[in-house]
Scaffold this motif. Sequence first.
Motif, PDB file in Angstrom:
ATOM      1  N   HIS A 171      43.454  41.644  67.129  1.00 49.17           N
ATOM      2  CA  HIS A 171      42.159  40.996  66.931  1.00 49.17           C
ATOM      3  C   HIS A 171      41.385  40.984  68.246  1.00 49.17           C
ATOM      4  O   HIS A 171      41.682  40.215  69.150  1.00 49.17           O
ATOM      5  CB  HIS A 171      42.370  39.561  66.414  1.00 49.17           C
ATOM      6  N   GLN A 180      30.124  24.851  70.086  1.00 52.36           N
ATOM      7  CA  GLN A 180      30.532  26.166  70.604  1.00 52.36           C
ATOM      8  C   GLN A 180      30.138  26.352  72.056  1.00 52.36           C
ATOM      9  O   GLN A 180      30.682  27.223  72.729  1.00 52.36           O
ATOM     10  CB  GLN A 180      29.965  27.278  69.717  1.00 52.36           C
ATOM     11  N   GLY A 216      37.293  31.737  66.618  1.00 53.15           N
ATOM     12  CA  GLY A 216      37.432  32.658  65.488  1.00 53.15           C
ATOM     13  C   GLY A 216      36.896  32.041  64.215  1.00 53.15           C
ATOM     14  O   GLY A 216      36.536  32.719  63.276  1.00 53.15           O
ATOM     15  N   SER A 264      36.811  42.794  60.084  1.00 53.60           N
ATOM     16  CA  SER A 264      37.679  42.557  58.936  1.00 53.60           C
ATOM     17  C   SER A 264      36.947  42.711  57.614  1.00 53.60           C
ATOM     18  O   SER A 264      37.550  42.709  56.561  1.00 53.60           O
ATOM     19  CB  SER A 264      38.314  41.184  59.039  1.00 53.60           C
ATOM     20  N   ASP A 266      25.134  34.323  63.169  1.00 50.33           N
ATOM     21  CA  ASP A 266      25.549  32.917  63.125  1.00 50.33           C
ATOM     22  C   ASP A 266      24.337  32.025  63.359  1.00 50.33           C
ATOM     23  O   ASP A 266      23.528  32.282  64.259  1.00 50.33           O
ATOM     24  CB  ASP A 266      26.608  32.634  64.200  1.00 50.33           C
ATOM     25  N   THR A 298      34.711  40.669  56.315  1.00 55.77           N
ATOM     26  CA  THR A 298      34.379  39.452  55.568  1.00 55.77           C
ATOM     27  C   THR A 298      32.889  39.435  55.246  1.00 55.77           C
ATOM     28  O   THR A 298      32.449  38.686  54.401  1.00 55.77           O
ATOM     29  CB  THR A 298      34.747  38.176  56.365  1.00 55.77           C
ATOM     30  N   HIS A 347      37.618  25.234  73.497  1.00 57.36           N
ATOM     31  CA  HIS A 347      36.952  25.805  72.319  1.00 57.36           C
ATOM     32  C   HIS A 347      36.144  27.039  72.724  1.00 57.36           C
ATOM     33  O   HIS A 347      35.262  26.963  73.569  1.00 57.36           O
ATOM     34  CB  HIS A 347      36.052  24.729  71.686  1.00 57.36           C
ATOM     35  N   LEU A 348      36.473  28.164  72.119  1.00 60.34           N
ATOM     36  CA  LEU A 348      35.804  29.432  72.408  1.00 60.34           C
ATOM     37  C   LEU A 348      35.103  29.938  71.159  1.00 60.34           C
ATOM     38  O   LEU A 348      35.563  29.701  70.040  1.00 60.34           O
ATOM     39  CB  LEU A 348      36.838  30.486  72.828  1.00 60.34           C
ATOM     40  N   ARG A 403      27.548  30.683  59.172  1.00 57.57           N
ATOM     41  CA  ARG A 403      27.172  32.095  59.184  1.00 57.57           C
ATOM     42  C   ARG A 403      26.008  32.199  58.219  1.00 57.57           C
ATOM     43  O   ARG A 403      26.002  31.504  57.197  1.00 57.57           O
ATOM     44  CB  ARG A 403      28.325  32.934  58.658  1.00 57.57           C
ATOM     45  N   THR A 416      34.015  40.031  67.146  1.00 58.78           N
ATOM     46  CA  THR A 416      34.583  41.318  67.533  1.00 58.78           C
ATOM     47  C   THR A 416      33.579  42.047  68.435  1.00 58.78           C
ATOM     48  O   THR A 416      33.951  42.637  69.451  1.00 58.78           O
ATOM     49  CB  THR A 416      34.890  42.155  66.276  1.00 58.78           C
ATOM     50  N   LYS A 457      41.195  33.434  59.217  1.00 60.46           N
ATOM     51  CA  LYS A 457      39.888  33.018  58.715  1.00 60.46           C
ATOM     52  C   LYS A 457      39.995  32.757  57.227  1.00 60.46           C
ATOM     53  O   LYS A 457      40.621  33.535  56.510  1.00 60.46           O
ATOM     54  CB  LYS A 457      38.880  34.133  58.918  1.00 60.46           C
TER      55      LYS A 457
HETATM   56  P1  ADP Z   1      34.801  39.091  61.015  1.00 65.93           P
HETATM   57  O1  ADP Z   1      33.335  39.230  61.307  1.00 65.93           O
HETATM   58  O2  ADP Z   1      35.365  40.295  60.441  1.00 65.93           O
HETATM   59  O3  ADP Z   1      35.145  37.820  60.288  1.00 65.93           O
HETATM   60  P2  ADP Z   1      35.110  38.339  63.780  1.00 65.93           P
HETATM   61  O4  ADP Z   1      36.335  37.944  64.476  1.00 65.93           O
HETATM   62  O5  ADP Z   1      34.218  39.262  64.487  1.00 65.93           O
HETATM   63  O6  ADP Z   1      35.557  38.949  62.406  1.00 65.93           O
HETATM   64  O7  ADP Z   1      34.352  37.030  63.366  1.00 65.93           O
HETATM   65  C1  ADP Z   1      33.342  36.481  64.147  1.00 65.93           C
HETATM   66  C2  ADP Z   1      32.760  35.301  63.446  1.00 65.93           C
HETATM   67  O8  ADP Z   1      33.679  34.208  63.428  1.00 65.93           O
HETATM   68  C3  ADP Z   1      31.543  34.744  64.133  1.00 65.93           C
HETATM   69  O9  ADP Z   1      30.391  35.464  63.761  1.00 65.93           O
HETATM   70  C4  ADP Z   1      31.511  33.315  63.642  1.00 65.93           C
HETATM   71  O10 ADP Z   1      30.913  33.221  62.369  1.00 65.93           O
HETATM   72  C5  ADP Z   1      32.984  32.984  63.498  1.00 65.93           C
HETATM   73  N1  ADP Z   1      33.444  32.230  64.669  1.00 65.93           N
HETATM   74  C6  ADP Z   1      34.153  32.680  65.710  1.00 65.93           C
HETATM   75  N2  ADP Z   1      34.423  31.688  66.585  1.00 65.93           N
HETATM   76  C7  ADP Z   1      33.851  30.573  66.091  1.00 65.93           C
HETATM   77  C8  ADP Z   1      33.747  29.221  66.536  1.00 65.93           C
HETATM   78  N3  ADP Z   1      34.328  28.817  67.646  1.00 65.93           N
HETATM   79  N4  ADP Z   1      33.057  28.368  65.766  1.00 65.93           N
HETATM   80  C9  ADP Z   1      32.456  28.768  64.620  1.00 65.93           C
HETATM   81  N5  ADP Z   1      32.530  30.012  64.149  1.00 65.93           N
HETATM   82  C10 ADP Z   1      33.202  30.913  64.872  1.00 65.93           C
END
Ligand code: ADP
Length: 543
Positions: free
Chosen positions: A235, A361, A306, A192, A423, A194, A326-327, A438, A331, A528
């Motif tokens: 997504h 997580q 996410g 996306s 992350d 971000t 919780h997952l 992040r 991407t 997000k």
């Molecule tokens: P984008 O990078 O474009 O925002 P993504 O879907 O690939 O789209 O985002 C992945 C990011 O979302 C991960 O690197 C992390 O920072 C965050 N994320 C996803 N799931 C979790 C979670 N359960 N807890 C914390 N952060 C999460």
Amino acid sequence: MDDRDLVRNAANHVPLSPVTFLERSALVYPGKVAVRHGRLAYTYAEFAARCRRLASALAARGVRRGDTVAILAPNVPAMLEAHYAVPALGAVLNPLNIRLDAGAIAVCLAHGEAKLLLADAEFAPVLRDALARLGRPIDVVDIDDSEGPGHGDAASRLGQVTYEELLARGDPAFAWPGVDDEWAPLALLYTSGTTGDPKGVVYHHRGAYLNALGNALAFGLAPDSVYLWTLPMFHCNGWTYTWAVTAVGATHVCLRRVDPALIFPAIAAHGVTHLCGAPIVLNLLIHAPESVKRRFERVVEVATGGAAPPSAVIEAMERMGFRVTHLYGLTESYGPATLCEPQPGWSDLPLAGRAQKMARQGVPLPTLASLVVADPRTARSVPRDGRTMGEVLLRGNTVMKGYLRNPAATAAAFEHGWYHTGDLAVWHEDGYIEIKDRSKDVINTGGENVSSLEVEECLYRHPAIMEAAVVACPDSHWGETPCAFVTPKEGAAVTAEEVVAWCRERIAHFKVPRHVVFGPLPKTATGKIQKNVLRDRAKPLAR
Ligand code: ADP
């Protein structure tokens, strides 16, 4: 043992592909409802026949192995069907984010070299603009969804043929070729953006097959499950649930729009057992008007990820009769790569304590080979002390092939033979990871790192706060200071001073927000919070 005479052959080695899940479920459950959408219901036999019709019609329009087929649509049957028909031809499915503007859509269509576009009528205006910008002709098939806006409206046609006309021309018994190599590309997904320019993540058949099974196991899907599509299928292919639900022969319930006024009745009407969504979607359900909310006779399973789900959100969902899984993933990892696997003793804990454990997580899915929290420069693990921060690195068959035509980004992502998630996390003694931020969202104040998630966790516990996000605000003395953006609950009154006082009682003083800004939070289509937008909003507050 010397088994050199035993060789790989057609009997004992077949490429893994998620398309085969549909073939099996059509065989096992021909009369069972596979897909519901409003008043429509397709059995597995009908679902499979529609996918075969689509594949044969696409082939007749010239779609060949390796070609890209883009799709811009909400969670409708055509979107699901494309997830089988396109890969079954050896072609590559490119689901586009429905919130993109015309310029961004044109960039994706050009970079992905889309040969054909399946387009839902609702998005005709933005697509017309995008196609003009693309500057080359593209074969468009119009999805005229009977449940959608613009149904039957000739003005929203961009191509020469509608999706249902195309299917009518197709062969319901088409013998699709499938793939002869499980490493073949299956999907192209643009991040996306971000964290910067969008990158085209390429998936292979093997990874999608494995991650779908890993997710079916992690979320406890079974043949009698009914899965509600509250997570966008664009997504990460709906975190691979587009295939996982079919793999177990469960029922997909489509949903065009994420709206509590549709979700609660859909759960009741169809006996929904499972749904997924970003924490923001959970928050939407929690704060829905009482007139919309319902309680169900049985526990409804909800998987979230996410973004980090604050423990207050997990707690509120469980109180409403949902069970939260919780997952965590990206991407690049086909969606979920880890889950917070509940341990036997946890169910005896008080809800707040359990929610706090669940907010971590967790541990790898069974289909991820390995995970470490490590120093990204050396890939050396940090101690499992719950304190030392490192980057989450992943390895296995459910990691992307790489970024399309972006060798520098691919090489950087795979340095030291690990996928670098960006992350930052700590590793607990029990082996569970807990993401702190992040890397680009960490706030550095006077040389100390502040985890924005930790401050948000504290804010979400405030009784008057519905949503919160914390970002860095430039500061001439401290470098950066935390700045909180807060949406109060409807009808609740809270002042900046009260928010600051709340935090000062609960977290170290250097972590307490220096600024509190009230208002709605900007979000992406996948729910997000756009911290990049908030960082820009915080800049004028700099001291
Ligand atoms: P984008 O990078 O474009 O925002 P993504 O879907 O690939 O789209 O985002 C992945 C990011 O979302 C991960 O690197 C992390 O920072 C965050 N994320 C996803 N799931 C979790 C979670 N359960 N807890 C914390 N952060 C999460």
